[in-house]
Design a protein around this motif. Structure first.
Motif, mmCIF file in Angstrom:
data_model
loop_
_atom_site.group_PDB
_atom_site.id
_atom_site.type_symbol
_atom_site.label_atom_id
_atom_site.label_comp_id
_atom_site.label_asym_id
_atom_site.label_seq_id
_atom_site.Cartn_x
_atom_site.Cartn_y
_atom_site.Cartn_z
ATOM 1 N N LYS A 189 42.835 35.249 32.852
ATOM 2 C CA LYS A 189 41.737 34.266 32.887
ATOM 3 C C LYS A 189 40.408 34.945 33.211
ATOM 4 N N HIS A 190 40.441 35.887 34.159
ATOM 5 C CA HIS A 190 39.214 36.603 34.506
ATOM 6 C C HIS A 190 38.690 37.389 33.308
ATOM 7 N N CYS A 191 39.583 38.023 32.570
ATOM 8 C CA CYS A 191 39.168 38.808 31.401
ATOM 9 C C CYS A 191 38.579 37.924 30.314
ATOM 10 N N VAL A 192 39.221 36.795 30.087
ATOM 11 C CA VAL A 192 38.710 35.868 29.069
ATOM 12 C C VAL A 192 37.335 35.354 29.465
ATOM 13 N N LYS A 193 37.146 35.132 30.768
ATOM 14 C CA LYS A 193 35.879 34.583 31.258
ATOM 15 C C LYS A 193 34.709 35.496 30.952
ATOM 16 N N VAL A 194 34.930 36.821 31.024
ATOM 17 C CA VAL A 194 33.837 37.762 30.791
ATOM 18 C C VAL A 194 33.994 38.495 29.456
ATOM 19 N N PHE A 195 34.801 37.921 28.562
ATOM 20 C CA PHE A 195 34.947 38.420 27.192
ATOM 21 C C PHE A 195 35.431 39.880 27.163
ATOM 22 N N VAL A 196 36.482 40.147 27.945
ATOM 23 C CA VAL A 196 37.144 41.452 27.906
ATOM 24 C C VAL A 196 38.377 41.318 27.007
ATOM 25 N N PRO A 197 38.457 42.056 25.898
ATOM 26 C CA PRO A 197 39.603 41.931 24.999
ATOM 27 C C PRO A 197 40.889 42.420 25.656
ATOM 28 N N LEU A 198 41.992 41.739 25.370
ATOM 29 C CA LEU A 198 43.280 42.083 25.954
ATOM 30 C C LEU A 198 44.181 42.729 24.908
ATOM 31 N N PRO A 199 45.107 43.573 25.338
ATOM 32 C CA PRO A 199 46.060 44.157 24.389
ATOM 33 C C PRO A 199 46.876 43.052 23.714
ATOM 34 N N PRO A 200 47.124 43.162 22.410
ATOM 35 C CA PRO A 200 47.899 42.126 21.717
ATOM 36 C C PRO A 200 49.364 42.163 22.149
#
Length: 371
Positions: A34-45
């Protein structure tokens, strides 16, 4: 509470599986996501780490530029006021630095946004104000006394402009909130910033050839914190608002970024102010502590001097008693016997010894402060 940059989060989630990375921050894997999505940090697929463990080549998604209005830092963990104040005293606040000039950002937004046009018809109405429009239409059907708020040509045009603008802004993940039955309270969410806008009838009118006033609209972007108007556009014969919607949409997003930067500047200045306050408070406390210590030392010296004076007085009293005893025993006794005189002398000298600070050793304790 710890503060992490977008780059630090990106490096973390791309160097270890989500569960392991989250554990390092004291979070669940869903919390870190959630924190990554909030600041637009891409996640590994999905399946990324299975391929890594299998020795297959994988592609790392680079961290994209910070979107307008999105913070470059995120705080993780509970807020600790004392730790914050301590860190503020130990580490001098750093002035915010923004790598991308506003003009460059404006060009990037315009390029990504494309052309924004007003809707040809406000039907069906945009979800942001659909409830207000439908409620107004229902009231008009149910009561002949109800005057529709959105039935005039100006209001219909206003809704068409807003509808086209809202759809255009949604291309860059901007959301819209419209409040009030008259749809006059409008907020655009740009990243993590809320930009307030207004679209109202302009006070300036132009009279047409038939003698009727031509109503114009004025679009305004407000500054954050109710600090007035940031910029505005007004209908003109050469440029109606419909032809300026692309520029307006770009400026709304740029306003979100400006609002973020202004807030960062405010936070920095507030930290500098607070740090200076804490320094001054520490200086005042040090001065007060030094003053209290000086007063304590003076009080101790005064107590020592009093003990010294008391010891001198007691010594004089003891010497007076001894001299008195000598005088008494040197005179021939006629009213008593020698045994009584001897007993009195012993008693008197004992009293002199008891109050004599030298005989008792009290004089050597006069300098001590634990009495």
């Amino acid at each position: 509470m710890e503060t992490y940059t977008r780059q630090q989060l990106h490096d973390l989630v791309w160097t270890a599986p989500m569960r392991e990375a989250a554990k390092k921050l004291g979070l669940s894997d869903n919390g870190l996501r959630k924190h990554c999505v909030k600041v637009f940090v891409p996640l590994p697929p999905q399946g990324h780490w299975n391929k890594v463990h299998a020795g297959q080549k994988v592609k790392t998604i680079l961290l994209p530029p910070r979107p307008p209005g999105v913070s470059n830092e995120i705080d993780i963990g509970p807020w600790d006021y004392r730790a914050h104040e301590k860190r503020l005293m130990e580490v001098e606040p750093a002035a915010p630095v923004f790598d991308e000039p506003i003009e460059t950002l404006r060009e990037r937004v315009a390029r990504n946004l494309g052309v924004v046009v007003a809707s040809k018809t406000p039907s069906p109405p945009h979800a942001a104000f659909r409830r207000q429009v439908e409620d107004d239409a229902r009231q008009a059907q149910q009561s002949q006394w109800h005057t529709s708020r959105f039935g005039t040509p100006l209001e219909k045009r206003r809704l068409r402009i807003l509808q086209g603008l809202f759809y255009g802004l949604s291309r860059l993940d901007c959301s819209v909130t419209v409040q009030g039955s008259d749809t006059r309270t409008i907020s655009i969410t740009v990243g993590q910033q809320h930009v307030n806008i207004s679209l109202e009838a302009s006070r300036s009118h132009r009279r047409a050839a038939n003698g009727k006033d031509i109503e114009r609209l004025k679009f305004s972007i407000e500054r954050g914190g109710s600090h007035g108007e940031r910029t505005s556009w007004t209908d003109t014969d050469a440029q109606p608002l419909e032809s300026q919607l692309s520029a307006i949409a770009v400026e709304i997003i740029v306003a979100g970024e400006l609002q973020y930067r202004e807030h960062q500047e405010w936070v920095f200045n507030d930290k500098v102010r607070r740090r200076e306050e804490m320094k001054q408070l520490a200086i005042r406390k040090q001065i007060e502590a030094e003053k209290a210590e000086l007063e304590r030392i003076r009080a101790l010296e005064a107590a020592r001097l009093k003990r010294l004076i008391d010891s001198a007085a007691n010594y004089q009293r003891a010497q007076t008693i001894r001299a008195f005893v000598c005088s008494v025993v040197s005179v021939p006794a006629t009213a008593t016997d020698s045994e009584s005189i001897s007993r009195w002398k012993e008693w008197a000298l004992l009293q002199a010894d008891r109050i004599d600070p030298i005989a008792t050793g009290q004089i050597w304790n006069d300098v001590n402060d634990n009495q």
